[in-house]
Design an enzyme around this catalytic site. Sequence first.
Site, mmCIF file in Angstrom:
data_model
loop_
_atom_site.group_PDB
_atom_site.id
_atom_site.type_symbol
_atom_site.label_atom_id
_atom_site.label_comp_id
_atom_site.label_asym_id
_atom_site.label_seq_id
_atom_site.Cartn_x
_atom_site.Cartn_y
_atom_site.Cartn_z
ATOM 1 C CD GLU A 290 -3.469 0.142 2.201
ATOM 2 O OE1 GLU A 290 -2.790 0.742 3.119
ATOM 3 O OE2 GLU A 290 -4.088 -0.286 2.146
ATOM 4 C CG HIS A 311 8.054 -29.509 -1.191
ATOM 5 N ND1 HIS A 311 8.339 -30.702 -1.191
ATOM 6 C CD2 HIS A 311 8.705 -29.007 0.381
ATOM 7 C CE1 HIS A 311 9.714 -30.964 -0.023
ATOM 8 N NE2 HIS A 311 10.009 -29.689 0.152
ATOM 9 C CE LYS A 425 -11.785 0.934 0.869
ATOM 10 N NZ LYS A 425 -11.925 1.594 1.935
HETATM 11 O O1 LIG Z 1 -9.343 1.213 9.994
HETATM 12 P P1 LIG Z 1 -10.029 1.427 8.462
HETATM 13 O O2 LIG Z 1 -10.602 2.407 8.134
HETATM 14 O O3 LIG Z 1 -11.175 0.676 9.121
HETATM 15 O O4 LIG Z 1 -9.428 0.868 7.157
HETATM 16 C C1 LIG Z 1 -8.573 -0.251 7.153
HETATM 17 C C2 LIG Z 1 -8.191 -0.679 5.887
HETATM 18 O O5 LIG Z 1 -8.716 -0.362 5.075
HETATM 19 C C3 LIG Z 1 -7.825 0.343 4.307
HETATM 20 O O6 LIG Z 1 -8.398 1.672 4.426
HETATM 21 C C4 LIG Z 1 -7.336 -0.094 2.340
HETATM 22 O O7 LIG Z 1 -8.899 0.127 2.152
HETATM 23 C C5 LIG Z 1 -6.272 0.139 4.201
HETATM 24 O O8 LIG Z 1 -4.734 1.887 4.240
HETATM 25 C C6 LIG Z 1 -6.453 0.343 6.260
HETATM 26 O O9 LIG Z 1 -5.210 -0.188 6.647
#
Ligand SMILES: O=P(O)(O)OC[C@H]1O[C@](O)(CO)[C@@H](O)[C@@H]1O
Length: 449
Positions: A290, A311, A425
């Site tokens: 990320e 393996h 999303k």
């Molecule tokens: O803590 P949150 O806001 O639920 O996000 C969880 C994860 O989702 C992300 O925002 C990615 O969608 C990550 O960067 C983060 O670690």
Amino acid sequence: MKRIQLDITKAAQFLSEGAVKAYEPKVKAAQEALENGTCPGNDFLGWLHLPSSITPQFLDEVQAVANTLREKCEVIVVAGIGGSYLGARAIIEALGNSFAWLVGDKANPTIVFAGNNIGEDYLFELSEYLKDKRFGVINISKSGTTTETALAFRLLKKQCEEQRGKSEAKDVIVAITDANRGAARAAADKEGYKTFVIPDNVGGRFSVLTPVGLLPIACAGFDIKALVNGAADMEKATAPNVPFEENIAAQYAAVRNALYTEQGKKIEIMVNYQPKLHFIAEWWKQLYGESEGKEHKGIFPAACDFTTDLHSMGQWIQEGERSIFETVISVEQPAKKLLFPSDDENLDGLNFLAGKRVDEVNKMAELGTLLAHVDGGVPNIRVVVPELNEYYIGQLIYFFEIGCGISGNVLGVNPFNQPGVEAYKKNMFALLDKPGYEAESKAIKERLK
Ligand SMILES: O=P(O)(O)OC[C@H]1O[C@](O)(CO)[C@@H](O)[C@@H]1O
């Protein structure tokens, strides 16, 4: 106390003479930019001096909440995804018994994870398992709006309240989230849950040393003070004033950038020889993936468990496309001792190992693999961890965090944002007809006709 060591000699041999040293000015500039807060994403540098700034009082407060949960719960569900769960899971699994959920440990609650997928079977089976258990929930979400986590939490909250009653449930549900925003905050304030705040300036993947990681780890029965001490010692050992040759984070950032740009090594495989380190690699994958994978750049972080995957993936690594390098986490001393027995019949022909420790065989597998893979054209970086305890895991965590901050800056990206994760999303919400996504819903459905 010992320190984690880094051996880059078997990687540097693939580079032109002085190639790692040539990165010194860039690495120094990156580290100064982090230190002075002048790098991209400088509003997310709260992790940089976090270990040295955590007070014993704060750790006591986290421990006290953990103790309450430990007293009142036989199972604790940690709901979170990405940075809101991987660090805790990585450390709990690295330090815990490999068969934790089977051994009937009466001294510690069983820790299970949810909110990191949308598997209906997973959630159904979890709720079945919890039916006759005194369970509590740690709901972790920095944004407080992540669908996977919110969905699981809605189910868990309902079940917890049904099983324990609303007022008792309130005492075994803890929220770790933003100070003011998000659904997790709203629910916690309304229901009166105990809460911890994820500081604004600490991104999810750098948050394991905040309550995000500390509370579940303390609930599992591990020593969070030793963990933070280890991280704080690594903070000192990798500080900007430490000479380049002695600074293992600077060396790591330099060598991986050199392999990437000079040799086209686009994939870094994190390797372990201890199955309980599997989730350390999962945590590391998010941290580096990320942070660096953007603007069509970045090393792809992959992981293998050895010797298991020798393996399966061993063939590819030995003879596939030469675009990879390996970073091996090598644990010097296992915590337990197990000797190979001798056998009168020796039907398996293994008497030559009689009296040896299992780890001696593992270490020869490790050495043999290193030599074979280097011979096959795979540069090798070794991170040597003296043993798996809280203190050294704390060192390891900070080493990878600071290495990532430096490396991403050397690569020339903002290591602290993740704009790319929004695309799926947006589509998912459009497909699910989420209110507010009407135009996107219409557009995406047109595409599917
Ligand atoms: O803590 P949150 O806001 O639920 O996000 C969880 C994860 O989702 C992300 O925002 C990615 O969608 C990550 O960067 C983060 O670690």
